[in-house]
Motif scaffolding. Structure first.
Motif, PDB file in Angstrom:
ATOM      1  N   SER A   1       2.555 -16.145   6.565  1.00 46.76           N
ATOM      2  CA  SER A   1       1.522 -15.738   6.085  1.00 46.76           C
ATOM      3  C   SER A   1       1.745 -14.802   4.749  1.00 46.76           C
ATOM      4  N   VAL A   2       0.985 -14.410   3.893  1.00 40.30           N
ATOM      5  CA  VAL A   2       1.121 -13.826   2.573  1.00 40.30           C
ATOM      6  C   VAL A   2       1.757 -12.545   2.889  1.00 40.30           C
ATOM      7  N   GLY A   3       1.408 -11.762   3.890  1.00 42.41           N
ATOM      8  CA  GLY A   3       2.122 -10.466   4.447  1.00 42.41           C
ATOM      9  C   GLY A   3       3.701 -10.694   4.680  1.00 42.41           C
ATOM     10  N   SER A   4       3.945 -11.793   5.489  1.00 38.77           N
ATOM     11  CA  SER A   4       5.211 -12.172   5.902  1.00 38.77           C
ATOM     12  C   SER A   4       6.072 -12.550   4.683  1.00 38.77           C
ATOM     13  N   LEU A   5       5.624 -13.226   3.804  1.00 41.10           N
ATOM     14  CA  LEU A   5       6.351 -13.786   2.598  1.00 41.10           C
ATOM     15  C   LEU A   5       6.603 -12.574   1.449  1.00 41.10           C
ATOM     16  N   THR A   6       5.765 -11.514   1.814  1.00 41.08           N
ATOM     17  CA  THR A   6       6.142 -10.559   0.581  1.00 41.08           C
ATOM     18  C   THR A   6       7.523  -9.990   0.839  1.00 41.08           C
ATOM     19  N   GLY A   7       7.972  -9.927   2.004  1.00 38.33           N
ATOM     20  CA  GLY A   7       9.374  -9.550   2.095  1.00 38.33           C
ATOM     21  C   GLY A   7      10.440 -10.105   1.258  1.00 38.33           C
ATOM     22  N   ASP A   8      10.097 -11.367   1.314  1.00 36.11           N
ATOM     23  CA  ASP A   8      11.153 -12.230   0.467  1.00 36.11           C
ATOM     24  C   ASP A   8      10.905 -12.141  -1.038  1.00 36.11           C
TER      25      ASP A   8
ATOM     26  N   VAL B   1       8.743  -9.797  -2.702  1.00 38.29           N
ATOM     27  CA  VAL B   1       8.687  -8.473  -3.340  1.00 38.29           C
ATOM     28  C   VAL B   1       9.874  -7.647  -2.554  1.00 38.29           C
ATOM     29  N   GLY B   2       9.652  -7.434  -1.290  1.00 36.92           N
ATOM     30  CA  GLY B   2      10.644  -6.446  -0.647  1.00 36.92           C
ATOM     31  C   GLY B   2      10.354  -6.327   0.707  1.00 36.92           C
ATOM     32  N   LYS B   3      11.250  -5.609   1.508  1.00 29.81           N
ATOM     33  CA  LYS B   3      10.879  -5.135   2.921  1.00 29.81           C
ATOM     34  C   LYS B   3      10.017  -4.214   2.964  1.00 29.81           C
ATOM     35  N   ARG B   4       9.903  -3.108   2.184  1.00 25.70           N
ATOM     36  CA  ARG B   4       9.064  -2.076   2.080  1.00 25.70           C
ATOM     37  C   ARG B   4       7.782  -2.330   1.701  1.00 25.70           C
ATOM     38  N   ALA B   5       7.381  -3.243   0.754  1.00 18.03           N
ATOM     39  CA  ALA B   5       6.251  -3.759   0.529  1.00 18.03           C
ATOM     40  C   ALA B   5       5.634  -4.450   1.518  1.00 18.03           C
ATOM     41  N   ARG B   6       6.336  -5.220   2.462  1.00 17.24           N
ATOM     42  CA  ARG B   6       5.954  -6.204   3.438  1.00 17.24           C
ATOM     43  C   ARG B   6       5.288  -5.205   4.640  1.00 17.24           C
ATOM     44  N   SER B   7       6.091  -4.231   5.016  1.00 16.63           N
ATOM     45  CA  SER B   7       5.789  -3.345   5.940  1.00 16.63           C
ATOM     46  C   SER B   7       4.275  -2.845   5.441  1.00 16.63           C
ATOM     47  N   VAL B   8       4.190  -2.258   4.458  1.00 15.44           N
ATOM     48  CA  VAL B   8       2.960  -1.645   4.052  1.00 15.44           C
ATOM     49  C   VAL B   8       1.726  -2.685   3.893  1.00 15.44           C
ATOM     50  N   PHE B   9       2.117  -3.755   3.230  1.00 13.19           N
ATOM     51  CA  PHE B   9       1.047  -4.689   3.184  1.00 13.19           C
ATOM     52  C   PHE B   9       0.609  -5.239   4.252  1.00 13.19           C
ATOM     53  N   MET B  10       1.481  -5.534   5.405  1.00 16.12           N
ATOM     54  CA  MET B  10       0.921  -6.133   6.878  1.00 16.12           C
ATOM     55  C   MET B  10       0.182  -5.077   7.435  1.00 16.12           C
ATOM     56  N   ILE B  11       0.404  -3.708   6.980  1.00 11.31           N
ATOM     57  CA  ILE B  11      -0.608  -2.638   7.500  1.00 11.31           C
ATOM     58  C   ILE B  11      -2.043  -2.878   7.176  1.00 11.31           C
ATOM     59  N   VAL B  12      -2.118  -3.042   5.721  1.00 14.92           N
ATOM     60  CA  VAL B  12      -3.388  -3.426   5.188  1.00 14.92           C
ATOM     61  C   VAL B  12      -4.074  -4.714   5.595  1.00 14.92           C
TER      62      VAL B  12
ATOM     63  N   CYS C   1       5.556  -4.011  -6.546  1.00 15.57           N
ATOM     64  CA  CYS C   1       5.318  -5.341  -7.441  1.00 15.57           C
ATOM     65  C   CYS C   1       5.624  -5.276  -9.042  1.00 15.57           C
ATOM     66  N   VAL C   2       5.091  -4.096  -9.481  1.00 15.22           N
ATOM     67  CA  VAL C   2       5.399  -4.101 -10.965  1.00 15.22           C
ATOM     68  C   VAL C   2       6.959  -4.079 -11.135  1.00 15.22           C
ATOM     69  N   ALA C   3       7.684  -3.301 -10.282  1.00 18.22           N
ATOM     70  CA  ALA C   3       9.220  -3.277 -10.563  1.00 18.22           C
ATOM     71  C   ALA C   3       9.693  -4.665 -10.448  1.00 18.22           C
ATOM     72  N   VAL C   4       9.208  -5.469  -9.291  1.00 19.87           N
ATOM     73  CA  VAL C   4       9.682  -6.910  -9.166  1.00 19.87           C
ATOM     74  C   VAL C   4       9.279  -7.647 -10.275  1.00 19.87           C
ATOM     75  N   LEU C   5       8.126  -7.473 -10.998  1.00 20.22           N
ATOM     76  CA  LEU C   5       7.605  -8.324 -12.035  1.00 20.22           C
ATOM     77  C   LEU C   5       8.421  -7.868 -13.485  1.00 20.22           C
ATOM     78  N   ARG C   6       8.813  -6.717 -13.431  1.00 14.65           N
ATOM     79  CA  ARG C   6       9.717  -6.523 -14.596  1.00 14.65           C
ATOM     80  C   ARG C   6      11.055  -7.190 -14.449  1.00 14.65           C
ATOM     81  N   ARG C   7      11.714  -7.207 -13.050  1.00 13.73           N
ATOM     82  CA  ARG C   7      13.123  -7.476 -13.059  1.00 13.73           C
ATOM     83  C   ARG C   7      13.139  -8.925 -13.205  1.00 13.73           C
ATOM     84  N   SER C   8      12.101  -9.422 -12.715  1.00 14.91           N
ATOM     85  CA  SER C   8      11.948 -11.191 -12.777  1.00 14.91           C
ATOM     86  C   SER C   8      11.903 -11.493 -14.150  1.00 14.91           C
TER      87      SER C   8
END
Length: 558
Positions: free
Chosen positions: A115-122, A124-135, A542-549
């Motif tokens: 799911s899009v929430g689960s793959l967010t962990g890979d 974007v990051g684990k923190r984003a995944r936890s918040v995303f799955m709550i939404v 996500c903005v931080a990850v975009l910049r790093r990428s």
């Protein structure tokens, strides 16, 4: 304004989007590969992972994402005038929804159908995944709890629709057996299924079914809600080919037949759009068009719920990766066509502007009933159908799509609990039955805990559905964009829609926060604040990850 002109311009724009823009997105941006081995083949289990004919899968995806929302949202939003609603539905379908839906399928398929929430962990990051799955959980909770109320009320208000609504389940069960056990051709099965459904629609008004006012101490509304959740729980545990796929497929065909009849009636009757193009005299208390238009019409232009279906059930059934264009983008076009029909019915199905203004006397009025009443008037005038039969047909259409969305939504909520079980190493939660019971338990707790004995508690948090849903769509596009950046592919086609969505959604959340504060509605105020903080946190991650990428990509080029 002629409704025929509105129809031609709307469908023409969506058709151009599918035949031209979606091809460009599929080939140049997502670069869909027909040779890629999809998870449906890699993990085939005959229950959730099932390689599926693209037409059948399109039916599942389209009817799961459609629901009642693409009817309700547009039929409410026309209070600002038909032009803003029309433009957002057409342009949103072409440049937002189709890109989002096909992109979510592609992203999930490339990540073992997670799911899009689960793959967010890979991604974007684990923190984003936890918040995303709550939404995600909140969106699914809202959809399941509210659609239970919507269907229950449709069954109570339209007893002639009870037989065709429940009869459609029996038709779907038979179709599943014919396709998968007896290997009967899809063409013949499709014809038989559509004939059976419409036969039930014509029979329905002559055999109305109504529950007693009280059933074992519960109101009829509460009884229907419990029956619906029991059914959805059973349906979510069955293999997808038994009920979910055939039910969604035949409902998709039924909708298109219904839309063809409605659109044909528009052409024949040529009704006038009586609602104003831009309504300068909105009722007192109506919120501003900007940014509320873009969260009032969620499904029908773009919707985060689509990403949950795309990455939750659809990606597990995709036969070839290239099918993502037809299933995802064309599925969004189908929903856009339904939203367009809702706009026409809710603006041209009235005898005069005065009649229209009586219905739209305050914000939030209209909705499903305006679609049913206005659409029935157009159908009766254009085809000669009895008004009661026409109304039953449209009621069944709305209820069937709400039902298929509820089926899929509960299955997706079960997946969320299973993924939480996997992430946090809770073995018992990873099993289907306990996860389903948890999903149903949360919905029932909201329905009856917040709504009392009537079971309508889901409506309590519904005012936040549009903003939470659109936030989810923006965050899904963020995940897809990060993947594109890492692959060195064009990002403007996902980046522009996500920036627009995030700006409008955050503005709407702030506006609603002020409204809840002024009303001293502390429950919704607190929930709005949670969603707002979640939006900001995930966006920053996500903005931080975009910049790093981007930096990594630039360094690799040098």
């Amino acid at each position: 304004m002629s409704a025929v002109l509105l129809l031609v311009l709307g469908l023409g724009g969506m058709a151009a989007g599918y035949f031209i823009y979606s091809r460009f997105i599929a080939e140049r941006v997502y670069q869909l590969d027909p040779a890629f081995r999809t998870p449906a083949h890699q993990f085939e289990d005959g229950i959730d992972f099932v390689p599926t004919n693209r037409f059948v899968l399109w039916g599942h995806h389209f009817t799961s994402v459609a629901g009642a929302a693409p009817i309700v949202g547009p039929a409410i939003a026309v209070i600002w005038g038909w032009l803003p609603a029309f433009l957002w539905v057409v342009l949103g379908t072409v440049f937002f929804a189709g890109v989002h839906d096909s992109g979510a399928i592609w992203a999930s398929v490339r990540n073992r159908a997670r799911s899009v929430g689960s793959l967010t962990g890979d991604v974007v990051g684990k923190r984003a995944r936890s918040v995303f799955m709550i939404v995600i959980f909140l969106v699914l909770l809202m959809v399941n709890a509210v659609f239970g109320v919507v269907i229950a009320r449709l069954l109570i208000n339209n007893p002639g629709a009870v037989v065709p609504i429940w009869g459609a389940i029996a038709v779907a069960l038979v179709i599943g057996q014919l396709i998968y056990r007896f290997r009967i051709g899809l063409g013949l099965v499709s014809v038989l299924g559509v004939v059976a459904l419409y036969g039930l629609i014509f029979i329905g008004p002559s055999v109305p079914v109504a529950l007693p006012e009280t059933v074992m101490g519960l109101s009829s509304n509460a009884a229907w809600i419990l029956i619906l959740f029991t059914y959805a729980a059973v349906a979510s545990l069955l293999p997808v080919w038994v009920l979910l796929q055939p039910r969604d497929y035949i409902n998709g065909l039924q909708l298109f037949v219904g839309l063809i009849l409605l659109y044909g009636a528009v052409v024949v009757a040529n009704p006038t759009v009586v609602a104003p193009m831009i309504n300068d005299d909105v009722p007192a208390g109506t919120p501003p068009l900007l940014p509320l238009l873009f969260v009032t019409i969620a499904c029908g232009a773009i919707s985060g719920f689509h990403g949950l279906v795309a990455s939750g059930t659809t990606s597990k059934q995709l036969n070839k990766e290239t099918d993502a264009r037809f299933v995802g983008y064309f599925g969004a076009v189908g929903e856009g066509a339904l939203a367009l029909g809702a706009i026409i019915a809710a603006t041209a199905g009235f005898a005069s502007l005065a009649d229209w203004q009586v219905v739209y006397s305050s914000f939030g009025e209209g909705g499903v009933q305006a679609f049913v009443d206005g659409g029935a008037a157009i159908l009766s005038a254009g085809t000669g159908l009895d008004a009661e039969v026409a109304g039953t047909m449209l009621t069944v259409m709305a209820a069937l799509f709400a039902g298929t969305t509820m089926d899929t939504g509960l299955r997706l909520q079960r997946y969320i609990f299973q993924e939480w079980g996997e992430i946090y190493k809770i073995n018992w939660m990873h099993r289907p039955l306990p996860a389903t019971l948890l999903a149903v338990g949360c919905c029932v707790l909201l329905a009856f805990g917040a709504g009392g004995a009537d079971g309508s508690g889901g409506l309590l948090i519904w005012p936040l559905f549009g903003t939470t849903n659109q936030l989810l769509a923006g965050l899904t596009l963020l995940v897809v964009t990060v993947m594109l950046v890492r692959l060195g592919r064009p990002t403007i086609f996902t980046l522009a829609p996500l920036i627009f969505l995030l700006v409008m959604t955050l503005a709407a959340l702030l506006l609603q926060l002020k409204e809840f504060f002024e009303k001293a509605d502390w429950f919704l105020f607190g929930l709005d604040l949670v969603v707002l903080v979640a939006a900001v946190l995930v966006t920053l991650e996500c903005v931080a990850v975009l910049r790093r990428s981007r930096n990594v990509g630039e360094e690799a080029e040098t």
